[in-house]
Enzyme design. Structure first.
Site, PDB file in Angstrom:
ATOM      1  N   ARG A  74      81.360 -21.475   1.995  1.00  0.00           N
ATOM      2  CA  ARG A  74      80.870 -20.750   0.765  1.00  0.00           C
ATOM      3  C   ARG A  74      81.994 -20.642  -0.232  1.00  0.00           C
ATOM      4  O   ARG A  74      83.374 -20.968   0.110  1.00  0.00           O
ATOM      5  CB  ARG A  74      80.342 -19.553   0.766  1.00  0.00           C
ATOM      6  CG  ARG A  74      80.634 -18.570   1.909  1.00  0.00           C
ATOM      7  CD  ARG A  74      81.905 -17.512   1.869  1.00  0.00           C
ATOM      8  NE  ARG A  74      82.228 -17.148   0.444  1.00  0.00           N
ATOM      9  CZ  ARG A  74      83.482 -17.094   0.216  1.00  0.00           C
ATOM     10  NH1 ARG A  74      84.357 -17.450   0.879  1.00  0.00           N
ATOM     11  NH2 ARG A  74      83.709 -16.800  -1.365  1.00  0.00           N
ATOM     12  N   GLY A  75      81.887 -20.344  -1.391  1.00  0.00           N
ATOM     13  CA  GLY A  75      82.903 -20.263  -2.598  1.00  0.00           C
ATOM     14  C   GLY A  75      82.849 -21.868  -3.300  1.00  0.00           C
ATOM     15  O   GLY A  75      82.667 -22.880  -2.803  1.00  0.00           O
TER      16      GLY A  75
ATOM     17  N   GLN B 209      81.972 -10.590   1.244  1.00  0.00           N
ATOM     18  CA  GLN B 209      82.924 -11.584   1.433  1.00  0.00           C
ATOM     19  C   GLN B 209      84.302 -10.848   1.291  1.00  0.00           C
ATOM     20  O   GLN B 209      85.118 -11.322   1.604  1.00  0.00           O
ATOM     21  CB  GLN B 209      82.749 -12.549   0.445  1.00  0.00           C
ATOM     22  CG  GLN B 209      81.404 -13.503   0.483  1.00  0.00           C
ATOM     23  CD  GLN B 209      80.337 -12.913  -0.116  1.00  0.00           C
ATOM     24  OE1 GLN B 209      79.853 -11.840  -0.243  1.00  0.00           O
ATOM     25  NE2 GLN B 209      79.490 -13.891  -0.580  1.00  0.00           N
TER      26      GLN B 209
ATOM     27  N   ASP C  74      82.614 -19.202 -10.568  1.00  0.00           N
ATOM     28  CA  ASP C  74      81.516 -20.221  -9.865  1.00  0.00           C
ATOM     29  C   ASP C  74      81.411 -21.062 -11.089  1.00  0.00           C
ATOM     30  O   ASP C  74      80.804 -22.014 -11.035  1.00  0.00           O
ATOM     31  CB  ASP C  74      80.531 -19.420  -9.393  1.00  0.00           C
ATOM     32  CG  ASP C  74      80.492 -19.104  -8.015  1.00  0.00           C
ATOM     33  OD1 ASP C  74      81.210 -17.639  -8.270  1.00  0.00           O
ATOM     34  OD2 ASP C  74      80.537 -19.546  -7.103  1.00  0.00           O
TER      35      ASP C  74
ATOM     36  N   ASN D 242      80.403 -15.235 -11.749  1.00  0.00           N
ATOM     37  CA  ASN D 242      81.380 -15.079 -10.513  1.00  0.00           C
ATOM     38  C   ASN D 242      80.200 -14.096  -9.678  1.00  0.00           C
ATOM     39  O   ASN D 242      79.213 -13.544 -10.225  1.00  0.00           O
ATOM     40  CB  ASN D 242      82.600 -14.519 -10.841  1.00  0.00           C
ATOM     41  CG  ASN D 242      83.608 -14.545  -9.518  1.00  0.00           C
ATOM     42  OD1 ASN D 242      83.519 -15.490  -8.798  1.00  0.00           O
ATOM     43  ND2 ASN D 242      84.088 -13.448  -9.067  1.00  0.00           N
ATOM     44  N   LYS D 243      80.970 -13.781  -8.365  1.00  0.00           N
ATOM     45  CA  LYS D 243      79.893 -12.815  -7.555  1.00  0.00           C
ATOM     46  C   LYS D 243      79.513 -11.644  -8.171  1.00  0.00           C
ATOM     47  O   LYS D 243      80.263 -11.089  -9.180  1.00  0.00           O
ATOM     48  CB  LYS D 243      80.852 -12.735  -6.464  1.00  0.00           C
ATOM     49  CG  LYS D 243      80.291 -11.810  -5.310  1.00  0.00           C
ATOM     50  CD  LYS D 243      78.998 -12.376  -4.903  1.00  0.00           C
ATOM     51  CE  LYS D 243      79.077 -13.794  -4.159  1.00  0.00           C
ATOM     52  NZ  LYS D 243      77.602 -14.290  -3.888  1.00  0.00           N
TER      53      LYS D 243
END
Ligand code: MRU
Length: 350
Positions: free
Chosen positions: A46-47, A197, A238, A248-249
């Site tokens: 992931r990422g 995460q 992202d 982003n997250k």
């Protein structure tokens, strides 16, 4: 410690199983592209940059295994494989960026070479994407480290480290680079519900590097900012729209608003492959919604009454007005806007 989450070995594509961390540093060997597809979907890898790299290696792996040397059918298999990978996760633009590179490589070589040579070209391109990413992260780190003064306290969210990239990391790459320059720092890592995460992966990376770290629950951020414990916030991305709005997250937007309220600089670190100049603003960024079980349960144990639903957007969008600067391999864009984000691409092809 050198962390390489994705490698190509004779046996197949080897991934660090990020679901098993921090309990166990386990590697999984994918011998078929479908295994890499599933690994992207279930967060084994992931990422944003790592997803793009894994897809490129997955496509290369699939094509290397094709026995049918008929050019038309070879192309058809390639197209199907690219389509399959492009549907795995919608938000990180690095995925479609990497697939586009693989397609360009295919098109540039298909009329010049036979299928065997095309296989070699595709594998080489995928490995180049991987190696370039590590070099780009190092460059982002070097450029961004000027923002880190000695004895600073930094807040980060999710994991934008070596695990989320080819190696080294973006936001954590900046922290690593500052550390390599001898600067001292303390890093606060938001745990990053629901998948943790921050608590599992960022804390593991920081600990492995010997960088002092403290994990906080996501809802503590405002309080510790008010207490004066945070000098700077730095996160990954992202997808960055052409006006600088940044996905982003989930939870990043909240941190950006809090940072502004407390006059704390808020930086995003990301490679140019994360910038989607094809979209005008964050409104156009697709936000992945993941299975609600991630919210309703914790590590397999249900924490909410049965019958109650949940909402699970995996990302949010931070409007560019909240971002002090975006750190890229081509420099830092302060006060991101359409004009100064596009200036990054002058003289480059995207
Ligand atoms: O759902 P994930 O773990 O793939 O989300 C990752 C993030 O949001 C990261 O912050 C982002 O991809 C940057 S990685 C360098």
């Amino acid at each position: 410690m050198i962390i390489r989450p994705i490698t190509w070995k004779a046996e197949g594509v080897v991934l660090i199983d990020q679901k098993a961390l921090p309990g166990e540093l386990r590697y999984v060997t994918c011998t078929h592209p479908d295994e890499i597809l599933r690994a992207i979907e279930n967060l084994t890898v992931r990422g944003a940059p790592a997803i793009g790299i894994a897809a490129a290696l997955g496509i290369a792996l699939g094509m290397v295994q094709v026995k049918d040397e008929h050019p038309g059918r070879f192309r058809h298999i390639f197209t199907l494989l690219c389509d399959k990978f492009s549907k795995t996760r919608p938000t990180a633009v690095n995925l479609s960026w990497a697939i586009k590179r693989m397609k360009r490589c295919f098109e540039e070589n298909e009329y010049r070479s036979d299928c065997e040579h095309l296989k070699v070209c595709l594998k080489k391109e995928a490995l180049t994407i991987l190696e370039e990413d590590v070099l780009i992260n190092r460059r982002i780190g070097k450029i961004g480290s000027c923002l880190i003064s000695d004895n600073i306290s930094i807040l980060t969210h999710c994991n934008a480290g070596a695990l989320a990239t080819g190696g080294y990391g973006t936001a954590l790459g900046v922290i690593r680079a500052a550390r390599e320059e001898g600067k001292r720092m303390h890093v606060f890592a938001c745990e990053t519900r629901p998948v943790l995460q921050g608590a599992r992966l960022t804390a593991w990376e920081l600990f492995s590097e010997g960088i002092p770290a403290t994990v906080i629950t996501d809802n503590m951020a405002g309080f510790i900012m008010k207490q004066g414990k945070i000098d700077l916030v730095i996160v990954g991305a992202d997808r960055i729209a052409s006006n600088g709005d940044t996905a982003n997250k989930i939870g990043t937007y909240t941190l950006a608003v809090l940072a502004k309220e407390h006059a704390i600089p808020f930086y995003v670190a990301a490679p140019l492959s994360t910038v989607d100049i094809g979209i005008d603003s964050g409104e156009d960024i697709p936000i992945e919604e993941r299975n609600t079980d991630e919210v309703l349960a914790f590590q397999g144990i249900r924490t909410t009454p049965c019958g109650v639903g949940a909402y699970n957007p995996a990302f949010d969008v931070t409007p560019h007005q909240y971002i002090t600067g975006i750190i890229t391999e081509s420099g830092i864009v302060y006060n991101p806007s359409k004009e100064n984000v596009s200036a990054l691409f002058e003289g480059t092809t995207k």
